[in-house]
Write a protein that holds these residues in place. Structure first.
Motif, mmCIF file in Angstrom:
data_model
loop_
_atom_site.group_PDB
_atom_site.id
_atom_site.type_symbol
_atom_site.label_atom_id
_atom_site.label_comp_id
_atom_site.label_asym_id
_atom_site.label_seq_id
_atom_site.Cartn_x
_atom_site.Cartn_y
_atom_site.Cartn_z
ATOM 1 N N ARG A 131 9.120 -2.705 5.419
ATOM 2 C CA ARG A 131 9.702 -2.421 4.107
ATOM 3 C C ARG A 131 8.635 -2.203 3.041
ATOM 4 N NH1 ARG A 131 11.030 -5.871 0.092
ATOM 5 N NH2 ARG A 131 10.603 -7.662 1.414
ATOM 6 N N LYS A 132 7.547 -2.982 3.087
ATOM 7 C CA LYS A 132 6.521 -2.913 2.047
ATOM 8 C C LYS A 132 5.531 -1.753 2.235
ATOM 9 C CE LYS A 132 6.678 -7.933 1.291
ATOM 10 N NZ LYS A 132 7.601 -8.285 2.394
ATOM 11 N N THR A 133 5.657 -1.018 3.331
ATOM 12 C CA THR A 133 4.750 0.121 3.550
ATOM 13 C C THR A 133 5.080 1.301 2.648
ATOM 14 O OG1 THR A 133 6.153 1.094 5.270
ATOM 15 C CG2 THR A 133 4.474 -0.502 5.993
ATOM 16 N N GLY A 134 6.319 1.385 2.206
ATOM 17 C CA GLY A 134 6.757 2.537 1.422
ATOM 18 C C GLY A 134 7.301 3.670 2.277
ATOM 19 N N ASN A 234 -7.481 1.227 4.491
ATOM 20 C CA ASN A 234 -6.887 2.210 3.585
ATOM 21 C C ASN A 234 -5.745 2.986 4.236
ATOM 22 O OD1 ASN A 234 -8.663 1.670 1.422
ATOM 23 N ND2 ASN A 234 -10.245 2.944 2.370
ATOM 24 N N LEU A 235 -5.622 2.880 5.558
ATOM 25 C CA LEU A 235 -4.561 3.560 6.288
ATOM 26 C C LEU A 235 -3.336 2.665 6.457
ATOM 27 C CD1 LEU A 235 -6.832 5.282 8.959
ATOM 28 C CD2 LEU A 235 -6.056 6.191 6.761
ATOM 29 N N PHE A 236 -3.394 1.467 5.855
ATOM 30 C CA PHE A 236 -2.245 0.576 5.725
ATOM 31 C C PHE A 236 -1.823 0.622 4.260
ATOM 32 C CE2 PHE A 236 -3.848 -0.764 9.718
ATOM 33 C CZ PHE A 236 -2.873 -1.509 10.373
ATOM 34 N N PRO A 237 -0.825 1.423 3.895
ATOM 35 C CA PRO A 237 -0.526 1.668 2.478
ATOM 36 C C PRO A 237 -0.208 0.411 1.675
ATOM 37 C CG PRO A 237 1.209 2.550 3.908
ATOM 38 C CD PRO A 237 0.062 2.202 4.787
ATOM 39 N N GLU A 238 0.372 -0.609 2.318
ATOM 40 C CA GLU A 238 0.706 -1.819 1.571
ATOM 41 C C GLU A 238 -0.522 -2.668 1.262
ATOM 42 O OE1 GLU A 238 1.794 -2.956 5.905
ATOM 43 O OE2 GLU A 238 1.113 -1.228 4.748
ATOM 44 N N PHE A 239 -1.667 -2.371 1.884
ATOM 45 C CA PHE A 239 -2.913 -3.097 1.602
ATOM 46 C C PHE A 239 -3.599 -2.578 0.330
ATOM 47 C CE2 PHE A 239 -4.206 -4.552 6.184
ATOM 48 C CZ PHE A 239 -2.944 -5.076 6.379
ATOM 49 N N ARG A 240 -3.394 -1.313 0.014
ATOM 50 C CA ARG A 240 -4.246 -0.623 -0.952
ATOM 51 C C ARG A 240 -4.286 -1.282 -2.323
ATOM 52 N NH1 ARG A 240 -1.571 5.020 0.821
ATOM 53 N NH2 ARG A 240 -2.568 5.240 2.865
ATOM 54 N N GLN A 241 -3.139 -1.709 -2.814
ATOM 55 C CA GLN A 241 -3.108 -2.257 -4.175
ATOM 56 C C GLN A 241 -3.840 -3.584 -4.285
ATOM 57 O OE1 GLN A 241 0.829 -3.752 -5.431
ATOM 58 N NE2 GLN A 241 1.546 -3.263 -3.357
ATOM 59 N N TYR A 242 -4.090 -4.237 -3.153
ATOM 60 C CA TYR A 242 -4.743 -5.544 -3.189
ATOM 61 C C TYR A 242 -6.241 -5.472 -2.915
ATOM 62 C CZ TYR A 242 0.167 -6.827 -2.817
ATOM 63 O OH TYR A 242 1.517 -6.916 -3.023
ATOM 64 N N VAL A 243 -6.721 -4.327 -2.429
ATOM 65 C CA VAL A 243 -8.140 -4.173 -2.090
ATOM 66 C C VAL A 243 -9.020 -4.351 -3.319
ATOM 67 C CG1 VAL A 243 -9.865 -2.496 -1.311
ATOM 68 C CG2 VAL A 243 -7.727 -2.744 -0.047
ATOM 69 N N GLU A 244 -8.536 -3.919 -4.492
ATOM 70 C CA GLU A 244 -9.324 -4.018 -5.726
ATOM 71 C C GLU A 244 -9.618 -5.467 -6.108
ATOM 72 O OE1 GLU A 244 -7.250 -1.909 -8.728
ATOM 73 O OE2 GLU A 244 -7.490 0.063 -7.766
ATOM 74 N N GLU A 245 -8.837 -6.397 -5.584
ATOM 75 C CA GLU A 245 -9.036 -7.811 -5.905
ATOM 76 C C GLU A 245 -10.033 -8.486 -4.960
ATOM 77 O OE1 GLU A 245 -5.185 -9.646 -6.094
ATOM 78 O OE2 GLU A 245 -4.315 -7.888 -7.079
ATOM 79 N N CYS A 246 -10.577 -7.731 -3.996
ATOM 80 C CA CYS A 246 -11.577 -8.289 -3.078
ATOM 81 C C CYS A 246 -12.930 -8.395 -3.773
ATOM 82 C CB CYS A 246 -11.705 -7.416 -1.830
ATOM 83 S SG CYS A 246 -10.223 -7.381 -0.796
ATOM 84 N N LYS A 247 -13.683 -9.425 -3.431
ATOM 85 C CA LYS A 247 -15.000 -9.639 -4.041
ATOM 86 C C LYS A 247 -15.988 -8.582 -3.603
ATOM 87 C CE LYS A 247 -18.706 -13.098 -4.437
ATOM 88 N NZ LYS A 247 -19.130 -14.483 -4.099
#
Length: 293
Positions: A131-134, A234-247
Motif C-alpha cells: 500500500r505504501k509503495t504508491g 532508490n528503487l523502493f519508492p516508499e523509502f525515498r522520502q526518508y533517505v534525506e533523514e539519514c546521517k
C-alpha cells in the motif's frame, strides 16, 4: 523504405506490422556486427521484395526503453501479475520485478490474480505490504470478471508488458481483456506447484480498443545483480522520502546510525516484509560484487 513496428521475432525472422499488414523480415548483418539485436517493440525502417515475399530491416529507430527480461523495447508501463494462490505468491520475486521495472523508469501496476481461490485476509495482507509503495494494486479474477474493466482502462493507448511467474494467469487475463487473442493457457504442475510455460516467446499484440500488449514468457527467478547496491534503495519508492533523514549520504540502511529508513521502519511507515526483501536483495548484490573482485 517503409516504417513499422516489430510485433514478433522467431528464429532470426522478424514480423513487422505496418498498417494492416505483417511483413516477414530478416535483419541486416550490420546489426550483428554491432552486437545489436532487433527487439519486439522496435520501430524500424525496412525494405520488402514482393517477388520473394521477404523483407530486410534496414535501420532501428532509437529506443526509449529496452528491457532484458522480457526482451522488449519502447514499452510505457508494466503490469506485474501474481496469483494469490496456485501458485502461491513469491514476494521476493515480485520485488525483484518491481525493482527491475523501476530501474527502467516504467509506470507500474500490481495485479493480484485468482482472488477467488483464497480468503480476503490473504489479499488484504499483500495489499497492506504494498500500500505504501504508491503502486496501484488491482485485485483480479478471470472466473468472476473482477478487475478486467480496470485493466482495459490501464492498457488503452499504451504499450504495456505483462510480467510475472508462469501459471499466474497472464494469458487468461489478456484473453478476458480481448477474447479474440485466444492465447494458450496452462495448468499448474501438481509436482512442483509452479506454472507450466505456455508463452514461448514475446509477442506484441494490438488491442481493438487501442494500445499494444506483450504477453511474455513466465519465470521463477530473476537476476538483478547489475544494479548498484547504493542505488537499490532508490528503487523502493516508499523509502525515498526518508533517505534525506539519514546521517550519511551513502547510507545503505542496514547498520548505520541515524538512518531515516530504519526509523520509518520502526514506526511502521515501511513494511517489514519489503524491508527484509530489500536486505536480502542487497546482500545478494554485494556478494556478487565481491566475487567480481
Amino acid at each position: 523504405m517503409e516504417k513499422g513496428i516489430i510485433v514478433k521475432g522467431i528464429g532470426g525472422f522478424y514480423y513487422i506490422k505496418r498498417g494492416q499488414n505483417i511483413y516477414e523480415c530478416k535483419a541486416r548483418g550490420k546489426f550483428r556486427n554491432k552486437k545489436i539485436t532487433p527487439l519486439v517493440g522496435d520501430y524500424v525502417f525496412f525494405t520488402f521484395n514482393n517477388i520473394t515475399n521477404q523483407g530486410v530491416i534496414e535501420d532501428i529507430i532509437d529506443r526509449n526503453v529496452e528491457l532484458i527480461r522480457p526482451p522488449v523495447a519502447n514499452v510505457d508501463q508494466a503490469i506485474i501479475v501474481f496469483a494469490l494462490k496456485n501458485p502461491s505468491p513469491n514476494l521476493r520475486l515480485l520485488d525483484k520485478i518491481l525493482i527491475m521495472s523501476e530501474y527502467k523508469n516504467l509506470s507500474l501496476k500490481i495485479c493480484i490474480n485468482k482472488i477467488d481461490l483464497a480468503k480476503d485476509e490473504s489479499l488484504n495482507e499483500i495489499i497492506e505490504i504494498y500500500r505504501k509503495t504508491g503502486y496501484e494494486i488491482i485485485p483480479c479474477s478471470t472466473k468472476k470478471d473482477i478487475g478486467i474493466d480496470r485493466i482495459k482502462e490501464i492498457l488503452k493507448n499504451k504499450i504495456s508488458v505483462f510480467a510475472g511467474p508462469s501459471g499466474v494467469g497472464k494469458s487468461s487475463i489478456l484473453n478476458k481483456v480481448q477474447s479474440g487473442l485466444k492465447l494458450k493457457t496452462g495448468e499448474i504442475s501438481s509436482k512442483i506447484k509452479r506454472g507450466k510455460h505456455t508463452t514461448r516467446h514475446c509477442e506484441l499484440m494490438e488491442l481493438d480498443f487501442g494500445g499494444w500488449v506483450v504477453d511474455s514468457p513466465g519465470f521463477t527467478s530473476l537476476n538483478i545483480d547489475y544494479i548498484d547496491s547504493e542505488e537499490l534503495c532508490n528503487l523502493f519508492p516508499e523509502f525515498r522520502q526518508y533517505v534525506e533523514e539519514c546521517k550519511f549520504n551513502n547510507c545503505l540502511h542496514t547498520n548505520e546510525p541515524i538512518c531515516g529508513v530504519k526509523d520509518a521502519l520502526g514506526k511502521g511507515y515501511i513494511s517489514k516484509d519489503r524491508y527484509n526483501n530489500y536486505i536480502e536483495i542487497l546482500t545478494q548484490i554485494q556478494k556478487k560484487k565481491n566475487r567480481r573482485y
